[in-house]
Structure formats: C-alpha cells, structure tokens
Design an enzyme around this catalytic site. Structure first.
Site, PDB file in Angstrom:
ATOM      1  N   TYR A   1       3.611  25.866 -19.473  1.00 20.93           N
ATOM      2  CA  TYR A   1       4.147  25.329 -18.221  1.00 20.93           C
ATOM      3  C   TYR A   1       4.262  23.822 -18.294  1.00 20.93           C
ATOM      4  O   TYR A   1       3.742  23.189 -19.224  1.00 20.93           O
ATOM      5  CB  TYR A   1       3.248  25.749 -17.050  1.00 20.93           C
ATOM      6  CG  TYR A   1       1.920  25.012 -16.997  1.00 20.93           C
ATOM      7  CD1 TYR A   1       0.898  25.305 -17.885  1.00 20.93           C
ATOM      8  CD2 TYR A   1       1.699  24.000 -16.057  1.00 20.93           C
ATOM      9  CE1 TYR A   1      -0.309  24.618 -17.837  1.00 20.93           C
ATOM     10  CE2 TYR A   1       0.497  23.328 -15.997  1.00 20.93           C
ATOM     11  CZ  TYR A   1      -0.506  23.632 -16.886  1.00 20.93           C
ATOM     12  OH  TYR A   1      -1.696  22.957 -16.849  1.00 20.93           O
TER      13      TYR A   1
ATOM     14  N   LYS B   1       0.383  23.130 -23.812  1.00 21.15           N
ATOM     15  CA  LYS B   1       0.206  23.223 -22.354  1.00 21.15           C
ATOM     16  C   LYS B   1       0.334  24.688 -21.941  1.00 21.15           C
ATOM     17  O   LYS B   1       1.325  25.133 -21.363  1.00 21.15           O
ATOM     18  CB  LYS B   1       1.202  22.330 -21.612  1.00 21.15           C
ATOM     19  CG  LYS B   1       0.802  22.056 -20.180  1.00 21.15           C
ATOM     20  CD  LYS B   1       1.530  20.878 -19.604  1.00 21.15           C
ATOM     21  CE  LYS B   1       1.345  20.728 -18.109  1.00 21.15           C
ATOM     22  NZ  LYS B   1      -0.015  20.398 -17.681  1.00 21.15           N
TER      23      LYS B   1
ATOM     24  N   LEU C   1      -4.700  17.573 -24.242  1.00 18.77           N
ATOM     25  CA  LEU C   1      -3.284  17.639 -23.907  1.00 18.77           C
ATOM     26  C   LEU C   1      -2.777  16.197 -23.880  1.00 18.77           C
ATOM     27  O   LEU C   1      -3.383  15.338 -23.231  1.00 18.77           O
ATOM     28  CB  LEU C   1      -3.075  18.280 -22.531  1.00 18.77           C
ATOM     29  CG  LEU C   1      -1.600  18.395 -22.172  1.00 18.77           C
ATOM     30  CD1 LEU C   1      -0.964  19.560 -22.939  1.00 18.77           C
ATOM     31  CD2 LEU C   1      -1.393  18.572 -20.684  1.00 18.77           C
TER      32      LEU C   1
ATOM     33  N   GLU D   1     -11.218  15.207 -22.147  1.00 17.42           N
ATOM     34  CA  GLU D   1     -10.300  14.879 -21.050  1.00 17.42           C
ATOM     35  C   GLU D   1     -10.851  15.516 -19.786  1.00 17.42           C
ATOM     36  O   GLU D   1     -11.912  16.143 -19.800  1.00 17.42           O
ATOM     37  CB  GLU D   1      -8.900  15.405 -21.357  1.00 17.42           C
ATOM     38  CG  GLU D   1      -8.852  16.913 -21.574  1.00 17.42           C
ATOM     39  CD  GLU D   1      -7.504  17.432 -22.047  1.00 17.42           C
ATOM     40  OE1 GLU D   1      -6.461  16.830 -21.730  1.00 17.42           O
ATOM     41  OE2 GLU D   1      -7.496  18.483 -22.729  1.00 17.42           O
TER      42      GLU D   1
HETATM   43  C1  PLP Z   1      -5.928  19.490 -19.485  1.00 17.25           C
HETATM   44  C2  PLP Z   1      -4.976  18.440 -19.025  1.00 17.25           C
HETATM   45  N1  PLP Z   1      -5.062  17.207 -19.541  1.00 17.25           N
HETATM   46  C3  PLP Z   1      -4.233  16.229 -19.155  1.00 17.25           C
HETATM   47  C4  PLP Z   1      -3.273  16.434 -18.168  1.00 17.25           C
HETATM   48  C5  PLP Z   1      -2.362  15.326 -17.746  1.00 17.25           C
HETATM   49  O1  PLP Z   1      -1.054  15.529 -18.218  1.00 17.25           O
HETATM   50  P1  PLP Z   1       0.213  14.919 -17.518  1.00 17.25           P
HETATM   51  O2  PLP Z   1       0.005  13.436 -17.483  1.00 17.25           O
HETATM   52  O3  PLP Z   1       1.348  15.310 -18.372  1.00 17.25           O
HETATM   53  O4  PLP Z   1       0.289  15.491 -16.138  1.00 17.25           O
HETATM   54  C6  PLP Z   1      -3.136  17.710 -17.609  1.00 17.25           C
HETATM   55  C7  PLP Z   1      -2.127  17.973 -16.597  1.00 17.25           C
HETATM   56  O5  PLP Z   1      -1.973  19.042 -16.068  1.00 17.25           O
HETATM   57  C8  PLP Z   1      -4.005  18.739 -18.053  1.00 17.25           C
HETATM   58  O6  PLP Z   1      -3.926  19.985 -17.541  1.00 17.25           O
END
Ligand code: PLP
Length: 293
Positions: A33, A148, A206, A181
C-alpha cells in the site's frame, strides 16, 4: 458529500466497498500500500510514492496492476468524487483473488486495487506546542521492512501499547539496542553536537517518503546529517528527537519512556525543519518541477 471508493475498476459508495473473501490481501496480507498526502489539491511527492509502490510490488513479484498514468487518473478521480483538497490518498494493491493456498496462484491472477481518500484535520496546536510522547517497544517484525506491505500486525500491537501508555507512537528497538523506526513513522534525533541522525535506508526500515524529502530539505538548509543506526540510549540523551510520516509531516518528540528529551520542549531544529518541509509542500508545482528535473 457521501464518500466514494475505487475498488477493482469501479467507483462505489464507501459503505458498500468490499473485496472478495479469497483476496490474498485479506487472507495472507499478500499486498502492498501507499499513503500519499494531499495538500491544496496536489499529491505530495506523488512520483516518489509511485516509485516505492512499484518497488514494493516488484519485491513481492506482484505485477503492476496498471500504468502509473492510470493510477494517477484514478487517484485524481477519487479525490474529485470526494471533494478532497487536503488529506490522504490510500492505495492498496494485492496479489488478487485465488483459492486459499500459500503458494502463488499457478496462473497469475489480476492484482486487486483499492483506492480511498480521507480528509485530515491539521495537527493540533497542543501537539505542536508540547510535542508528542513516545514509548520504546521491541521490534518483532520481519526482515523486509523496506517493503510497504499490508502485513502490519506487529506495528498495530506496538501502536496500541503506545496508546494505552498515553503515548502517540512507539519507537521499535532491535535486540542490539538500536532504534529502527516508529510503528508508522521514521525516527530521528539531533545529537548534543547538533547532528541530525536517522537510520540508513536498509531492509531494517521503511524508507519513508517524508524521510527522503526531509533529508533534501536538511541539505538545502545546510543542516549536517548522518544516516546511521542510533541507540535508544542515544535518543534519551539527544538534544532533540522527532518522528516523520506522510500523515503528520514531522512531529517533535519531547518524551521517550517517560523521560524528557532535551529541555522537554519541541527542539529548535525540529521546528525549523517542520516549517521548511511545510513550505516545500505548500510551494505550488514544487513536486512536479522536482520530478521532471
Ligand atoms: C513503518 C513505517 N515507517 C515509516 C513510515 C513513514 O513513511 P512515509 O514518510 O512514506 O509516510 C511509515 C508510514 O506509514 C511506516 O508505516
């Protein structure tokens, strides 16, 4: 205005939007997603989100369900039908519908595509003034966090624990003591010698699109940064900490595990970066120009 969703080729009332019970996304979390922020009617960093969607699909050997152009047209149409100018676009692609079997279907099936949008409220002044609380939790996820994937159970469990502890987010910690994270955000600190630090984009995290953009903003602002793992201990002793994601941009972290970070107030660099990031988001045409460059 009633909400409309896109489900496998049709625009349907959100209330009636449904997928098949043998969708592999439903049965195995066999899908990916994206969450794309929308600001003033523009999808923020749309190309980067689509790049990551394509990469996630490739890593799982799921075919791209349609061209990027077609995905863009659908997201624009869902936004139009919902009258969305500020909020989020959610897009999900799963391997599709097939009789339940762990193995991939022998003859490839059509990937299933769902798109919805959601209006979001601006972050409250209370949060901007005071920052957020974070708790640490063990990172019990798989080794491919760079994908993701819709498989988010460990993230949900840790986020719920954070909520129950009165915190906004949980930062996840490896057995070696390093922070990977947040459950749905990337984690950052500012060290005592004013270095911005966030974990490098390996399989451990991610690679957030906000993370990528914020590093560009930091570089443009002449702010020194390091991409490396940092420990929870280092975070507790940091001058500042913050967390980033498409849905929140950047939120200052002022407490981790009940201990104040820095002076316990949102840090100067965190606030400066949040402001600079929002200015970039608000600059009409900034994303298209960068993508074309
Ligand atoms: C596990 C994880 N890390 C980091 C992020 C941040 O990613 P983004 O800046 O693309 O929203 C997300 C966003 O959903 C996430 O699920």
């Amino acid at each position: 205005m009633p909400r409309t969703a896109y489900v496998n080729g049709r625009y349907v009332p959100h209330r009636q939007a449904a997928v098949h019970i043998e969708d592999r996304g439903y049965q195995f979390a066999d899908g990916v997603y994206e969450v794309v922020p929308v600001f003033g009617g523009t999808l923020v960093d749309e190309e980067l989100h689509l790049d990551r969607l394509e990469r996630s699909l490739r890593e799982l050997r799921i075919a791209m369900p349609m061209s990027r152009q077609a995905l863009k047209m659908i997201s624009a149409e869902v936004m139009r039908r919902n009258g969305l100018t500020n909020g989020l676009v959610y897009m999900q692609v799963t391997r599709g519908v097939a009789p339940r079997d762990h193995k991939f279907p022998k003859t490839p099936v059509k990937p299933a595509v769902v798109m919805t949008v959601r209006q979001t409220k601006p972050v409250s002044q209370e949060i901007l003034d005071n920052g957020i609380k974070v708790v640490s939790r063990p990172d019990i996820r798989w080794q491919r966090r760079d994908i993701k994937s819709t498989s988010l159970l460990p993230n949900c469990l840790a986020k719920q624990e954070a909520h129950e502890a009165g915190a906004y987010e949980a930062w996840l910690v490896e057995p070696d003591g390093t922070v990977t994270e947040g459950t749905s955000t990337n984690a950052w600190i500012v060290t005592k010698d004013n270095k911005l630090v966030t974990r490098s984009a390996t399989n451990s995290i991610l690679n957030g699109i906000t993370r990528i953009s914020l590093l560009k903003v930091a570089a443009a602002e002449g702010i020194e940064f390091e991409e490396r793992p940092f420990t929870l201990e280092e975070a507790l002793e940091a001058r500042e900490a913050f967390t980033t994601a498409s849905s929140i941009y950047l939120l200052p972290v002022t407490e981790i595990d009940g201990k104040p970070i820095g002076n316990g107030h949102p840090g100067i660099l965190s606030q400066k970066l949040r402001q600079a990031y929002i200015e970039r988001v608000a600059k009409p045409g900034a994303f298209q120009a960068e993508a074309a460059a």
